[in-house]
Design a protein around this motif. Structure first.
Motif, PDB file in Angstrom:
ATOM      1  N   PHE A  96     -52.708 -61.794 -65.076  1.00 11.80           N
ATOM      2  CA  PHE A  96     -53.930 -62.132 -64.342  1.00 11.80           C
ATOM      3  C   PHE A  96     -53.629 -63.129 -63.224  1.00 11.80           C
ATOM      4  CE2 PHE A  96     -57.591 -65.067 -63.950  1.00 11.80           C
ATOM      5  CZ  PHE A  96     -58.527 -64.187 -63.420  1.00 11.80           C
TER       6      PHE A  96
ATOM      7  N   MET B 145     -54.208 -56.803 -62.148  1.00 16.77           N
ATOM      8  CA  MET B 145     -55.409 -56.682 -62.965  1.00 16.77           C
ATOM      9  C   MET B 145     -55.346 -55.580 -64.034  1.00 16.77           C
ATOM     10  SD  MET B 145     -57.192 -59.169 -62.312  1.00 16.77           S
ATOM     11  CE  MET B 145     -57.440 -60.453 -61.096  1.00 16.77           C
TER      12      MET B 145
ATOM     13  N   ALA C  43     -53.116 -56.685 -66.768  1.00 16.52           N
ATOM     14  CA  ALA C  43     -53.763 -57.835 -67.401  1.00 16.52           C
ATOM     15  C   ALA C  43     -54.869 -57.373 -68.336  1.00 16.52           C
ATOM     16  CB  ALA C  43     -54.325 -58.775 -66.339  1.00 16.52           C
TER      17      ALA C  43
ATOM     18  N   ILE D  77     -60.492 -62.890 -69.129  1.00 19.06           N
ATOM     19  CA  ILE D  77     -59.566 -62.082 -68.327  1.00 19.06           C
ATOM     20  C   ILE D  77     -60.048 -60.636 -68.264  1.00 19.06           C
ATOM     21  CG2 ILE D  77     -57.214 -61.159 -68.237  1.00 19.06           C
ATOM     22  CD1 ILE D  77     -56.276 -63.826 -69.465  1.00 19.06           C
TER      23      ILE D  77
ATOM     24  N   ALA E 117     -60.985 -58.748 -64.876  1.00 19.58           N
ATOM     25  CA  ALA E 117     -60.242 -57.540 -64.507  1.00 19.58           C
ATOM     26  C   ALA E 117     -61.196 -56.371 -64.238  1.00 19.58           C
ATOM     27  CB  ALA E 117     -59.262 -57.177 -65.616  1.00 19.58           C
TER      28      ALA E 117
END
Length: 398
Positions: free
Chosen positions: A306, A311, A314, A334, A338
């Motif tokens: 991240f 993304m 992540a 996160i 994302a």
């Protein structure tokens, strides 16, 4: 008649003497004596758990001697005894039913504390040994000397570890300089290169020094990964962690959980050095070694990805972290971040529409960390989607 009166006079005098006799001082038993001393073997090392025996008569076979007092040496080879009746004693140093050494005559005086040592390094004792016993002694002294030196090294290393850990804890909040601790731990791994814990701690000092230099770079507007000194510290730290993990794996009783911690440290360090793929591999190794902490390891992987704006990877790591441990807040944040990039705007209402799972992830973050470091950001995002924030969320007990 005269004789009769004299006899009565003698009785009266005797009676009077008996009366006065009740006030006379009565003789008391002599005060006991005591003993203390030290015993060491021919190599000069303490003789521990060895018996010091006292006897009045030591004629005949040693096994049949009647011992009146027995005292035992401690781990330092020292002993002491009390309540010894004054007198002359034969004193022997024995292990089992075998006499090692003796003192022919030791006189104890009432109230006296006598020192009686058994020093088997003395020439008279060594001279009585057979050639075979002398050879064994030399070998023993050599081995014992090596053991003593090894113990000294270990004691010094333990002291170094204690100091370094205290320094690292104190330096962490402000990323202070820990170069002296790097030097100390380099000496430690040079002194005992087969000890995994030393390599792990060495890695921690290198990583902390890298953080110190990186913080200085950021303050000066410089990119840390462009600084050779920063990169060297991080690279050397990862290598030290890997060395520690390998030594732990090769030990007689490996502990996979400890190896996992080392790989987690490798991942964190490589991430700081910008080596993201290598960091991911380290986190995956940590999960394999200790699945019980998969939530933490995958969470760290998600954070690394991240922070480098990757993304999709992540999101995948965050999903794994949530599946492994749904009680950790950061992976939900996160996940939400994302997904938020895929939000759309309804053409009719002109209102933003979040992708599936996004709002729920943010809400779960607030549920778990209502006062978390990202709570304000999450509340602002939810407000933008006209999502009512549940006021039941309260900070958990600390």
């Amino acid at each position: 008649m005269a004789k009769s009166r004299l006899k009565g006079f003698q009785v009266a005098v005797l009676a009077s003497a008996a009366l006065f006799g009740t006030g006379m001082v009565v003789a008391q038993a002599p005060a006991p004596a005591s003993v203390h001393g030290h015993a060491n073997d021919p190599a000069g090392l303490p003789l521990k758990n060895t018996v010091v025996e006292f006897a009045k008569d030591h004629s005949g076979d040693f096994k049949n001697i009647k011992w009146v007092y027995k005292f035992t040496t401690d781990d330092n080879g020292d002993y002491k005894g009390t309540d010894i009746a004054p007198g002359d004693y034969f004193i022997a140093l024995a292990q089992g039913d075998k006499s090692i050494d003796f003192v022919e005559s030791s006189k104890f005086v009432a109230g006296q504390d006598l020192q009686v040592n058994f020093d088997l390094t003395r020439k008279e004792y060594i001279d009585k040994m057979t050639p075979e016993e002398k050879a064994q002694l030399e070998a023993y002294k050599k081995n014992a000397g090596a053991a003593n030196e090894a113990n000294k090294v270990i004691a010094n290393l333990n002291a170094t570890l204690k100091t370094v850990r205290a320094d690292l804890a104190a330096a962490a909040p402000h990323h202070d300089d820990v170069s002296k601790d790097v030097t100390s731990m380099k000496s430690a791994v040079d002194a005992k290169p087969d000890e995994g814990l030393l390599w792990i701690t060495y890695g921690e000092t290198l990583q902390a020094q890298g953080d110190h230099l990186a913080a200085a770079d950021r303050a000066a507007g410089k990119v840390p990964t462009s600084d050779d000194d920063v990169m060297k510290n991080y690279t050397d730290a990862a290598a030290a962690f890997k060395k520690g993990a390998d030594l732990m794996a090769a030990s007689k009783k490996p502990v996979p959980a400890d190896e996992a911690v080392a790989y987690n440290s490798i991942g964190n360090t490589l991430a700081k050095a910008g080596k993201i793929e290598d960091a991911q591999a380290a986190y995956e190794n940590a999960v394999k070694l200790d699945p019980t902490k998969a939530g933490m390891f995958y969470g760290n992987e998600a954070a690394v990805l991240f922070n480098t704006n990757q993304m999709k990877p992540a999101l995948a790591a965050a999903e794994k972290a949530i599946a492994a441990d749904p009680t950790r807040a950061d992976p939900y944040f996160i996940k939400g971040q994302a997904l938020i990039g895929d939000a759309t705007v309804d053409p009719k209402t002109q209102k933003p529409t979040a992708p599936p799972g996004c709002i729920e992830a943010y809400q779960k973050y607030l549920e778990l960390a209502p006062d978390g470091r990202s709570a304000a950001t999450v509340k602002e995002i939810l407000a933008g989607f006209d999502v009512k924030i549940d006021t039941k969320y309260k900070a958990g007990k600390k």
